[in-house]
Design a protein around this motif. Structure first.
Motif, PDB file in Angstrom:
ATOM      1  N   PHE A  44     -46.034 116.632  78.062  1.00 12.26           N
ATOM      2  CA  PHE A  44     -44.953 116.631  77.288  1.00 12.26           C
ATOM      3  C   PHE A  44     -44.561 117.182  75.550  1.00 12.26           C
ATOM      4  CE2 PHE A  44     -44.894 113.094  80.716  1.00 12.26           C
ATOM      5  CZ  PHE A  44     -44.467 114.537  82.278  1.00 12.26           C
ATOM      6  N   GLU A  90     -44.233 121.292  74.795  1.00 17.86           N
ATOM      7  CA  GLU A  90     -43.907 120.989  76.086  1.00 17.86           C
ATOM      8  C   GLU A  90     -45.274 121.687  76.569  1.00 17.86           C
ATOM      9  OE1 GLU A  90     -41.737 119.450  80.152  1.00 17.86           O
ATOM     10  OE2 GLU A  90     -40.611 119.893  78.661  1.00 17.86           O
ATOM     11  N   ASN A 135     -45.567 123.869  79.751  1.00 15.08           N
ATOM     12  CA  ASN A 135     -45.170 124.405  81.442  1.00 15.08           C
ATOM     13  C   ASN A 135     -46.179 124.911  82.018  1.00 15.08           C
ATOM     14  OD1 ASN A 135     -42.430 123.430  80.112  1.00 15.08           O
ATOM     15  ND2 ASN A 135     -42.493 125.241  79.173  1.00 15.08           N
ATOM     16  N   HIS A 157     -41.703 110.941  81.589  1.00 11.71           N
ATOM     17  CA  HIS A 157     -40.243 111.579  82.042  1.00 11.71           C
ATOM     18  C   HIS A 157     -39.350 111.896  83.372  1.00 11.71           C
ATOM     19  CE1 HIS A 157     -40.752 113.724  77.661  1.00 11.71           C
ATOM     20  NE2 HIS A 157     -41.011 112.694  78.013  1.00 11.71           N
ATOM     21  N   SER A 158     -40.275 110.677  83.971  1.00  7.83           N
ATOM     22  CA  SER A 158     -39.675 111.014  85.270  1.00  7.83           C
ATOM     23  C   SER A 158     -38.033 110.258  85.024  1.00  7.83           C
ATOM     24  CB  SER A 158     -39.681 109.392  86.464  1.00  7.83           C
ATOM     25  OG  SER A 158     -40.892 110.233  86.691  1.00  7.83           O
ATOM     26  N   THR A 185     -39.936 113.185  89.598  1.00  5.99           N
ATOM     27  CA  THR A 185     -40.574 113.485  88.516  1.00  5.99           C
ATOM     28  C   THR A 185     -40.304 114.543  88.262  1.00  5.99           C
ATOM     29  OG1 THR A 185     -42.481 114.297  90.571  1.00  5.99           O
ATOM     30  CG2 THR A 185     -41.543 112.098  90.369  1.00  5.99           C
ATOM     31  N   LYS A 186     -41.575 114.960  86.816  1.00  4.27           N
ATOM     32  CA  LYS A 186     -41.561 115.981  86.810  1.00  4.27           C
ATOM     33  C   LYS A 186     -42.293 117.419  87.717  1.00  4.27           C
ATOM     34  CE  LYS A 186     -39.692 116.920  82.524  1.00  4.27           C
ATOM     35  NZ  LYS A 186     -38.569 117.733  81.503  1.00  4.27           N
ATOM     36  N   TYR A 212     -41.473 115.595  94.122  1.00  2.00           N
ATOM     37  CA  TYR A 212     -40.624 116.227  93.540  1.00  2.00           C
ATOM     38  C   TYR A 212     -40.131 114.488  93.243  1.00  2.00           C
ATOM     39  CZ  TYR A 212     -38.318 115.933  98.320  1.00  2.00           C
ATOM     40  OH  TYR A 212     -37.885 115.548  99.874  1.00  2.00           O
TER      41      TYR A 212
END
Length: 503
Positions: free
Chosen positions: A139, A181, A183, A235-236, A254-255, A260
């Motif tokens: 993140f 972040e 990705n 970051h959930s 979730t991320k 998910y």
């Protein structure tokens, strides 16, 4: 004669007076130095002279530090400093004494090297000298690194780090890192060099790939607050909070594109079960996720073709726990998911049956055969509980093992049967009030009698144990019935047939 004596005395007295007038008068001692109060040597060292003004023929100069050599010469003091190749400034004092008088000269020399160190949360040293690392989650974040050095002109350089921006904050002697972040699923590394005039530290920032294969928070006796802190850190986003219920559950998005959604369920206050919904069962069964489970301490146990089982044993606060990881991927009508159960282990050895209570022992027989068998095995037909029109028959037994047995028929053949038995401790232990888990001894009995495969059901029975040779599956649970044993808790075992088409 007297006149002659007087003359002699007069001459003697005069001589003494004359001698007293000629005696030397000693002046007071003097000890003065030149203009030096402090002498500063450069890093390379060198030689310096100090003028000594004294009326004494003997004087002494001393120092206690070996890096400075002190030499006495007429009317001067010679000081020789060796090069300073250390990280520290040096300071000493030279004392000059003469006839009880003392003077001093303070001598300093700058450090030959500038000390350099970095300090910040998450920084750790490596086996390589002057190499530090930061392990960063995927993140975006900002990190502050304190640069500890006496060199105000320290600088930095980044290498191949478009996703990492560094900024020097001179007044605070801080290196500010702005990390973007990640990705992608691939981890990445950025390198920075922090330098003074003669020192260099290499700093590696290692950032994890985007969350894909993840595990839930599984520490036994964890609370909702523990889980909340863990999930928010990655970051959930909480989408359901049922903590107003007794026990309750929290659900997070979730991320991770694979898992998910995560639902944490709590038994009163402590964590009991976690369910991670899965989008792609093939990836859940992949080698990468298996390695992640194994690195977390899980051991592979079995795969039924619909469910893969891993188990982890752990000790927490002096209590043994068993954590089951069931990867459900092939059950009809059940979405793929990873189910984790946190179970308190039984406190010690527990008794069990000598033989598995299986009643008549097989299915597919007729009602008449069942009734005949019950008549010779202690069964009393219950007209109150039986429903012959619905092909349901109930028998009271009340011997040392059984409370009752009941049977369901289909097309004139026995389709399933249930066994009601007394002693719960022969099958289950209670890790928490109101919950029951199967004992090691009862599991061993099932294995001994050929029920070696496990199949998750997702209903109140939770799982069945399968004996393919007997084409039979059995499950057991603790329950109660108002019409059986006056509603007291008991163990009920369900036996169902295993057809040829079952995998």
């Amino acid at each position: 004669m007297m006149k002659k004596i007087n003359t002699i005395l007069y001459i003697a007295v005069f001589a003494l007076l004359l001698l007293g007038c000629q005696q030397e008068i000693i002046p007071p001692a003097v000890l003065e130095l030149g203009d030096y109060a402090t002498i500063d040597f450069p890093i390379a060292g060198g030689t310096k002279e100090v003028a000594i003004q004294t009326n004494q023929t003997e004087w002494i100069a001393t120092t206690s530090d070996s890096w400075l050599e002190v030499l006495q010469r007429p009317n001067k003091l010679i000081l020789k400093a060796a090069p300073n190749d250390s990280f520290d400034d040096r300071k000493t004092t030279v004392l000059i004494t003469a006839a009880g008088l003392t003077q001093k000269v303070d001598v300093t020399q700058a450090a030959g090297k500038t000390s350099l160190s970095l300090m910040g949360d998450g920084l750790h040293a490596t086996e390589t000298e002057n190499l530090l690392q930061i392990q960063q989650n995927p993140f975006a974040t900002t990190r502050e690194i304190k640069v500890l050095t006496a060199d105000p002109k320290w600088e930095f350089e980044t290498v191949d780090a478009t996703w990492l921006k560094a900024e020097k904050v001179p007044l605070e002697s801080t290196l500010l890192l702005n990390i973007e972040e990640n990705n992608t699923q691939e981890p990445r590394t950025a390198i920075l060099f922090v330098r003074t005039k003669d020192q260099t530290i290499q700093l590696q920032v290692k950032q994890e790939g985007a969350l894909y294969f993840i595990l839930p928070y599984l520490t036994p006796e964890s609370t909702k607050e523990d889980v909340k802190d863990f999930e928010e850190a990655r970051h959930s986003r909480v989408v359901q909070n049922a903590s107003y219920l007794s026990g309750g559950a929290h659900t997070y998005h979730t991320k991770s594109p694979l898992f998910y959604e995560i639902k944490y369920s709590f038994d009163r206050r402590n964590l009991r079960e976690v369910v991670m919904q899965c989008t792609t069962p093939e990836r859940m069964l992949s080698e990468e996720f298996t390695k992640l489970l194994e690195s977390a301490g899980f051991e592979y146990k079995a795969d039924s073709g619909m469910e893969r089982v891993f188990i982890k044993n752990t000790l927490h606060n002096g209590t043994k726990y068993e954590i089951f990881a069931n990867l459900v991927y092939g059950m009809p009508g059940v979405e793929p998911k990873a189910v984790f159960n946190v179970l308190k282990r039984q406190p010690g050895p527990m008794p069990t049956f000598d033989k598995l209570p299986d009643g008549i022992g097989h299915l597919g027989i007729t009602q008449q055969e069942v009734i005949a068998w019950e008549s010779t095995h202690g069964g009393t037909y219950s007209t109150t509980n039986s429903k012959p029109d619905d092909n349901y028959h109930f028998f009271n037994v009340l011997d040392k093992t059984y409370i009752a047995r009941d049977y369901v028929f289909a097309d004139g053949k026995l389709a399933n049967m249930r066994i009601f038995t007394y002693d719960i401790s022969k099958c289950f232990y209670s890790p928490a009030k109101g919950s029951f888990r199967m004992t090691d001894e009862f599991k061993a009995l099932l294995t001994k009698e050929g029920f070696t495969e496990i199949r998750q059901t997702g209903d109140i029975w939770e799982r069945f144990y399968i004996n393919r040779a007997r084409k039979l599956a059995v499950s057991a649970r603790v329950t109660s019935f108002a019409t059986v044993l006056s509603g007291q808790p008991l163990v009920i075992m369900m036996y169902v047939p295993l057809s040829d088409g079952d995998n």
